[in-house]
Write a protein that holds these residues in place. Structure first.
Motif, PDB file in Angstrom:
ATOM      1  N   ASP A  86       0.974  -1.113   0.081  1.00  0.00           N
ATOM      2  CA  ASP A  86       0.361  -0.460  -0.121  1.00  0.00           C
ATOM      3  C   ASP A  86       0.870   1.594   0.132  1.00  0.00           C
ATOM      4  N   ILE A  87       1.491   1.699   0.900  1.00  0.00           N
ATOM      5  CA  ILE A  87       2.786   1.757   0.845  1.00  0.00           C
ATOM      6  C   ILE A  87       4.019   1.924   0.310  1.00  0.00           C
ATOM      7  N   SER A 142       2.191   5.989  -2.142  1.00  0.00           N
ATOM      8  CA  SER A 142       1.254   5.675  -2.462  1.00  0.00           C
ATOM      9  C   SER A 142       0.425   5.802  -3.734  1.00  0.00           C
ATOM     10  N   SER A 170      -6.367   4.747  -2.526  1.00  0.00           N
ATOM     11  CA  SER A 170      -5.827   3.660  -2.138  1.00  0.00           C
ATOM     12  C   SER A 170      -7.325   4.375  -0.864  1.00  0.00           C
TER      13      SER A 170
END
Length: 277
Positions: free
Chosen positions: A75-76, A244, A248
Motif C-alpha cells: 500500500d505504501i 502510495s 488507496s
C-alpha cells in the motif's frame, strides 16, 4: 467422480471465502527503504495503539518498495529517494495515480572509525574516495593505510542519491560509478557496525542511525545537523518519502495524515530525522 467433484466444489468455496476474507482485512502493507524502516515502524506502532488496524512494515530498499507499489503488492512504498519518471509511467500504465508524501528530511552522514584523525572532507574529495581514485588515507593527511569504502547496495535509495550527488557531482549526464573495490552492505546498521570495528573504513548512513560508536565527519566544513539539513546548507541532505496510490483506502490515507500530524512529526524528530517544520 461425484465425490471428487463435490470435494473440488468445496475447495473452490473455501478458496473464494479465504480470498474475500483477505480482501476485507484491514492489514496495511508498507515496504521499502531501510533508512526510514525504523521511523516507519515507530509511526505505525503508535498509529495502531490508537486505531483498530493491522500494519505490516518490512524493508528491502527503496527500489524494492517502489516496485512493490507498482505491482500492487504494497500500500505504501518507503523511499529515501524520489520516484523516477519511468516508475511514474509504469504506475500510470498499471492504473496507479502516485501520491508523494514527504515525511521529513535526512542528512546522509559520512562516518569513519572513532580513531580516524580525519574531521572534514570536501564534496569533490569525497567523490574521488568513493570512485576509488583516492585509495590511501595518507593522501588525506591520515595514516598510511588503504581506504576501505563501504556503500549501500544498488536496491537502496541512499545508494542512488549518493551516486547522483557525490560520485557524479550533481551532473545528471554523469556516468561515474562507485569504485571497483567498494564493499556493498545490506543496511545502515551493517555499515555502521563495520566502520565501528574497522579503523580504515569509511561509509555513509542516514542521520537517524548515528550514534557514538562511530565518528561523523563534516562535508565542506558543514556538519549533518538538523539545522543544516533543514536549511539545505548541508550538501548531502534529502527528503524521505512514503509513496502510495491517491485512490488507496481511507485507512491508508488516515495513516498518512497521522504521519504528517504534529504527533507524527514528533516521532520523525525522535527517530533522528528532521521534521517538516
Amino acid at each position: 467422480m461425484k465425490k471428487i467433484l463435490k470435494n473440488l466444489a468445496l475447495l473452490l468455496v473455501f478458496s473464494l471465502s479465504f480470498q474475500q476474507g483477505f480482501a476485507k482485512s484491514n492489514i496495511i502493507q508498507l515496504k521499502g527503504s531501510d533508512t526510514i524502516l525504523n521511523l516507519s515502524q515507530a509511526l505505525t506502532e503508535q498509529y495502531m495503539k490508537q486505531n483498530k488496524v493491522r500494519i505490516s512494515v518490512v524493508g528491502g530498499g527503496s527500489g524494492i518498495g517502489i516496485a512493490a507499489l507498482l505491482n500492487k503488492t504494497t500500500d505504501i512504498a518507503l523511499a529515501s529517494r524520489s520516484i523516477k519518471d519511468k516508475e511514474i509511467k509504469i504506475a500510470k500504465e498499471n492504473g496507479i495515480d502516485v501520491q508523494e508524501t514527504i515525511l521529513g528530511f535526512d542528512g546522509i552522514t559520512i562516518i569513519v572509525n572513532k580513531n580516524n584523525k580525519i574531521k572534514n572532507l570536501d564534496s569533490i574529495t569525497l567523490g574521488k574516495i568513493f570512485r576509488g581514485e583516492i585509495k590511501n588515507w595518507k593522501e588525506l593527511g591520515g595514516n598510511d593505510s588503504p581506504i576501505i569504502v563501504l556503500s549501500r547496495d544498488s536496491s537502496s535509495g541512499t545508494h542512488e542519491f549518493f551516486k547522483e550527488h557525490i560520485i557524479r557531482e550533481n551532473n545528471p549526464k554523469g556516468t561515474q560509478e562507485y569504485g571497483e573495490k567498494t564493499l556493498y552492505m545490506p543496511s545502515n546498521e551493517a555499515i555502521k557496525k563495520e566502520v565501528a570495528k574497522n579503523g580504515i573504513a569509511i561509509g555513509y548512513i542516514g542521520m537517524g542511525y548515528m550514534d557514538d560508536s562511530v565518528k561523523a565527519i563534516s562535508i565542506d566544513n558543514i556538519s549533518a545537523s538538523s539545522k543544516n539539513v533543514l536549511d539545505k546548507t548541508y550538501p548531502i541532505a534529502r527528503a524521505v518519502y512514503w509513496y502510495s496510490d491517491k485512490n488507496s483506502s481511507p485507512e491508508v490515507q488516515k495513516l498518512i495524515s497521522f504521519a504528517l500530524s504534529s504527533e507524527g512529526q514528533k516521532i520523525v524528530n525522535t527517530e533522528g530525522f528532521v521534521p517538516l517544520k
